[in-house]
Design a protein around this motif. Sequence first.
Motif, PDB file in Angstrom:
ATOM      1  N   MET A   1       0.814  -1.203   0.000  1.00 58.43           N
ATOM      2  CA  MET A   1       0.000   0.000   0.000  1.00 58.43           C
ATOM      3  C   MET A   1       0.864   1.276   0.000  1.00 58.43           C
ATOM      4  SD  MET A   1      -3.041   1.203   0.120  1.00 58.43           S
ATOM      5  CE  MET A   1      -4.002   2.523   0.692  1.00 58.43           C
ATOM      6  N   ILE A   2       1.866   1.299   0.893  1.00 64.34           N
ATOM      7  CA  ILE A   2       2.741   2.473   0.970  1.00 64.34           C
ATOM      8  C   ILE A   2       3.533   2.617  -0.320  1.00 64.34           C
ATOM      9  CG2 ILE A   2       4.769   3.413   2.145  1.00 64.34           C
ATOM     10  CD1 ILE A   2       3.622   2.437   4.751  1.00 64.34           C
ATOM     11  N   LYS A   3       3.934   1.496  -0.921  1.00 64.84           N
ATOM     12  CA  LYS A   3       4.676   1.549  -2.185  1.00 64.84           C
ATOM     13  C   LYS A   3       3.828   2.207  -3.268  1.00 64.84           C
ATOM     14  CE  LYS A   3       7.084  -1.216  -5.621  1.00 64.84           C
ATOM     15  NZ  LYS A   3       6.985  -0.192  -6.569  1.00 64.84           N
ATOM     16  N   HIS A   4       2.518   1.876  -3.318  1.00 63.83           N
ATOM     17  CA  HIS A   4       1.631   2.487  -4.311  1.00 63.83           C
ATOM     18  C   HIS A   4       1.478   3.992  -4.065  1.00 63.83           C
ATOM     19  CE1 HIS A   4       0.570  -1.157  -6.331  1.00 63.83           C
ATOM     20  NE2 HIS A   4       0.116  -1.729  -5.209  1.00 63.83           N
ATOM     21  N   LEU A   5       1.359   4.366  -2.795  1.00 69.23           N
ATOM     22  CA  LEU A   5       1.263   5.791  -2.466  1.00 69.23           C
ATOM     23  C   LEU A   5       2.535   6.535  -2.881  1.00 69.23           C
ATOM     24  CD1 LEU A   5      -0.499   5.762   1.016  1.00 69.23           C
ATOM     25  CD2 LEU A   5      -1.428   6.569  -1.152  1.00 69.23           C
ATOM     26  N   MET A   6       3.684   5.919  -2.637  1.00 74.47           N
ATOM     27  CA  MET A   6       4.946   6.540  -3.046  1.00 74.47           C
ATOM     28  C   MET A   6       5.032   6.666  -4.568  1.00 74.47           C
ATOM     29  SD  MET A   6       6.717   7.549  -0.492  1.00 74.47           S
ATOM     30  CE  MET A   6       8.370   7.731  -1.104  1.00 74.47           C
ATOM     31  N   ASP A   7       4.544   5.657  -5.272  1.00 72.03           N
ATOM     32  CA  ASP A   7       4.542   5.723  -6.737  1.00 72.03           C
ATOM     33  C   ASP A   7       3.652   6.862  -7.233  1.00 72.03           C
ATOM     34  OD1 ASP A   7       6.276   3.587  -6.936  1.00 72.03           O
ATOM     35  OD2 ASP A   7       4.693   2.106  -7.301  1.00 72.03           O
ATOM     36  N   TYR A   8       2.466   6.988  -6.634  1.00 72.14           N
ATOM     37  CA  TYR A   8       1.568   8.076  -7.023  1.00 72.14           C
ATOM     38  C   TYR A   8       2.157   9.440  -6.646  1.00 72.14           C
ATOM     39  CZ  TYR A   8      -2.143   4.862  -8.294  1.00 72.14           C
ATOM     40  OH  TYR A   8      -2.886   3.891  -8.906  1.00 72.14           O
ATOM     41  N   LEU A   9       2.764   9.512  -5.477  1.00 75.23           N
ATOM     42  CA  LEU A   9       3.383  10.767  -5.053  1.00 75.23           C
ATOM     43  C   LEU A   9       4.505  11.144  -6.021  1.00 75.23           C
ATOM     44  CD1 LEU A   9       3.677  13.065  -3.021  1.00 75.23           C
ATOM     45  CD2 LEU A   9       5.222  11.600  -1.710  1.00 75.23           C
ATOM     46  N   ARG A  10       5.303  10.183  -6.419  1.00 76.22           N
ATOM     47  CA  ARG A  10       6.374  10.422  -7.385  1.00 76.22           C
ATOM     48  C   ARG A  10       5.789  10.932  -8.696  1.00 76.22           C
ATOM     49  NH1 ARG A  10       8.307   5.434  -7.863  1.00 76.22           N
ATOM     50  NH2 ARG A  10       9.469   5.606  -5.946  1.00 76.22           N
ATOM     51  N   LEU A  11       4.696  10.338  -9.122  1.00 77.13           N
ATOM     52  CA  LEU A  11       4.044  10.752 -10.365  1.00 77.13           C
ATOM     53  C   LEU A  11       3.484  12.170 -10.251  1.00 77.13           C
ATOM     54  CD1 LEU A  11       3.244   9.849 -13.209  1.00 77.13           C
ATOM     55  CD2 LEU A  11       1.151   8.919 -12.240  1.00 77.13           C
ATOM     56  N   VAL A  12       2.846  12.466  -9.136  1.00 78.23           N
ATOM     57  CA  VAL A  12       2.291  13.807  -8.913  1.00 78.23           C
ATOM     58  C   VAL A  12       3.417  14.843  -8.881  1.00 78.23           C
ATOM     59  CG1 VAL A  12       1.159  15.286  -7.190  1.00 78.23           C
ATOM     60  CG2 VAL A  12       0.172  13.073  -7.782  1.00 78.23           C
ATOM     61  N   LEU A  13       4.495  14.537  -8.190  1.00 76.51           N
ATOM     62  CA  LEU A  13       5.627  15.462  -8.142  1.00 76.51           C
ATOM     63  C   LEU A  13       6.220  15.685  -9.528  1.00 76.51           C
ATOM     64  CD1 LEU A  13       7.408  14.230  -4.903  1.00 76.51           C
ATOM     65  CD2 LEU A  13       6.233  16.414  -5.239  1.00 76.51           C
ATOM     66  N   PHE A  14       6.308  14.627 -10.307  1.00 80.61           N
ATOM     67  CA  PHE A  14       6.842  14.756 -11.663  1.00 80.61           C
ATOM     68  C   PHE A  14       5.949  15.658 -12.505  1.00 80.61           C
ATOM     69  CE2 PHE A  14       7.098  13.366 -16.092  1.00 80.61           C
ATOM     70  CZ  PHE A  14       8.442  13.607 -16.335  1.00 80.61           C
ATOM     71  N   VAL A  15       4.645  15.427 -12.447  1.00 77.97           N
ATOM     72  CA  VAL A  15       3.708  16.234 -13.244  1.00 77.97           C
ATOM     73  C   VAL A  15       3.753  17.697 -12.794  1.00 77.97           C
ATOM     74  CG1 VAL A  15       1.259  16.625 -13.746  1.00 77.97           C
ATOM     75  CG2 VAL A  15       2.208  14.319 -13.866  1.00 77.97           C
ATOM     76  N   CYS A  16       3.821  17.932 -11.486  1.00 77.62           N
ATOM     77  CA  CYS A  16       3.917  19.314 -10.989  1.00 77.62           C
ATOM     78  C   CYS A  16       5.202  19.973 -11.489  1.00 77.62           C
ATOM     79  CB  CYS A  16       3.872  19.343  -9.464  1.00 77.62           C
ATOM     80  SG  CYS A  16       2.252  18.987  -8.790  1.00 77.62           S
ATOM     81  N   GLY A  17       6.291  19.233 -11.449  1.00 78.23           N
ATOM     82  CA  GLY A  17       7.552  19.760 -11.954  1.00 78.23           C
ATOM     83  C   GLY A  17       7.475  20.085 -13.434  1.00 78.23           C
ATOM     84  N   VAL A  18       6.826  19.219 -14.208  1.00 78.09           N
ATOM     85  CA  VAL A  18       6.668  19.472 -15.645  1.00 78.09           C
ATOM     86  C   VAL A  18       5.839  20.735 -15.861  1.00 78.09           C
ATOM     87  CG1 VAL A  18       5.601  18.615 -17.766  1.00 78.09           C
ATOM     88  CG2 VAL A  18       6.994  17.080 -16.384  1.00 78.09           C
ATOM     89  N   LEU A  19       4.745  20.869 -15.133  1.00 83.55           N
ATOM     90  CA  LEU A  19       3.889  22.049 -15.302  1.00 83.55           C
ATOM     91  C   LEU A  19       4.607  23.335 -14.908  1.00 83.55           C
ATOM     92  CD1 LEU A  19       0.459  20.650 -14.059  1.00 83.55           C
ATOM     93  CD2 LEU A  19       1.139  21.194 -16.410  1.00 83.55           C
ATOM     94  N   ILE A  20       5.414  23.265 -13.870  1.00 82.20           N
ATOM     95  CA  ILE A  20       6.196  24.443 -13.484  1.00 82.20           C
ATOM     96  C   ILE A  20       7.261  24.723 -14.540  1.00 82.20           C
ATOM     97  CG2 ILE A  20       7.879  25.326 -11.810  1.00 82.20           C
ATOM     98  CD1 ILE A  20       6.262  23.739  -9.661  1.00 82.20           C
ATOM     99  N   GLY A  21       7.925  23.676 -14.988  1.00 77.52           N
ATOM    100  CA  GLY A  21       9.006  23.827 -15.955  1.00 77.52           C
ATOM    101  C   GLY A  21       8.564  24.399 -17.288  1.00 77.52           C
ATOM    102  N   ILE A  22       7.367  24.048 -17.726  1.00 80.51           N
ATOM    103  CA  ILE A  22       6.934  24.580 -19.025  1.00 80.51           C
ATOM    104  C   ILE A  22       6.485  26.036 -18.929  1.00 80.51           C
ATOM    105  CG2 ILE A  22       6.370  22.352 -20.049  1.00 80.51           C
ATOM    106  CD1 ILE A  22       3.456  22.866 -19.481  1.00 80.51           C
ATOM    107  N   GLN A  23       6.410  26.558 -17.709  1.00 80.83           N
ATOM    108  CA  GLN A  23       6.107  27.979 -17.539  1.00 80.83           C
ATOM    109  C   GLN A  23       7.337  28.850 -17.790  1.00 80.83           C
ATOM    110  OE1 GLN A  23       2.922  29.210 -17.052  1.00 80.83           O
ATOM    111  NE2 GLN A  23       2.525  27.048 -17.434  1.00 80.83           N
ATOM    112  N   VAL A  24       8.516  28.276 -17.619  1.00 77.54           N
ATOM    113  CA  VAL A  24       9.759  29.048 -17.750  1.00 77.54           C
ATOM    114  C   VAL A  24       9.872  29.708 -19.129  1.00 77.54           C
ATOM    115  CG1 VAL A  24      12.282  28.908 -17.727  1.00 77.54           C
ATOM    116  CG2 VAL A  24      10.954  27.734 -15.961  1.00 77.54           C
ATOM    117  N   PRO A  25       9.728  28.962 -20.232  1.00 74.63           N
ATOM    118  CA  PRO A  25       9.810  29.626 -21.538  1.00 74.63           C
ATOM    119  C   PRO A  25       8.709  30.669 -21.752  1.00 74.63           C
ATOM    120  CG  PRO A  25      10.150  27.286 -21.799  1.00 74.63           C
ATOM    121  CD  PRO A  25       9.692  27.505 -20.390  1.00 74.63           C
TER     122      PRO A  25
END
Length: 170
Positions: A1-25
Amino acid sequence: MIKHLMDYLRLVLFVCGVLIGIQVPGFVDQYGQRLEAHQLEAKLSLAEFQHDADRFFGGDINKLIRHYRQNNDPVFSAGGESIESIYQRYVSLTDALTRFRQHSYSPYQQVILTPKKDIQAEVWQNYSHVILLKPEAIAIGMLLGLLISILCESVLSILFLGCRKVLAPR
């Protein structure tokens, strides 16, 4: 269960980073547009004075400024200071715009290292979020997403290991 939560958290963090990163240009693009607009405005403000410099001083605006400043009338002399201020702003903005357009990476370099503070603040204040699907936006977004994911996962892993050591039975 915790492994799945960590996987989702990793995915959410990645998507947030992508959304922030595409704001730079997008931010850099809006900075460039405002820089160009301010430079054009300064050029228009200087145009009549440049016309006078062309007519009376062979195009040398510095001679026009000296002529204004050397006049005994304080109002006329203060006008020289105003013209010089407009001229210095124009030169400064023109130089910044030239450096901004120098290379494909120079806009990012200028915004990060040597921005025009007033223009940068204006862009921050009026920034409209955009999603540019340019290759550089996608690359910056992916890179930032990856970095944020790795950083956050590393911090969480260190905290988790620290908690396990503290709470482990002795």
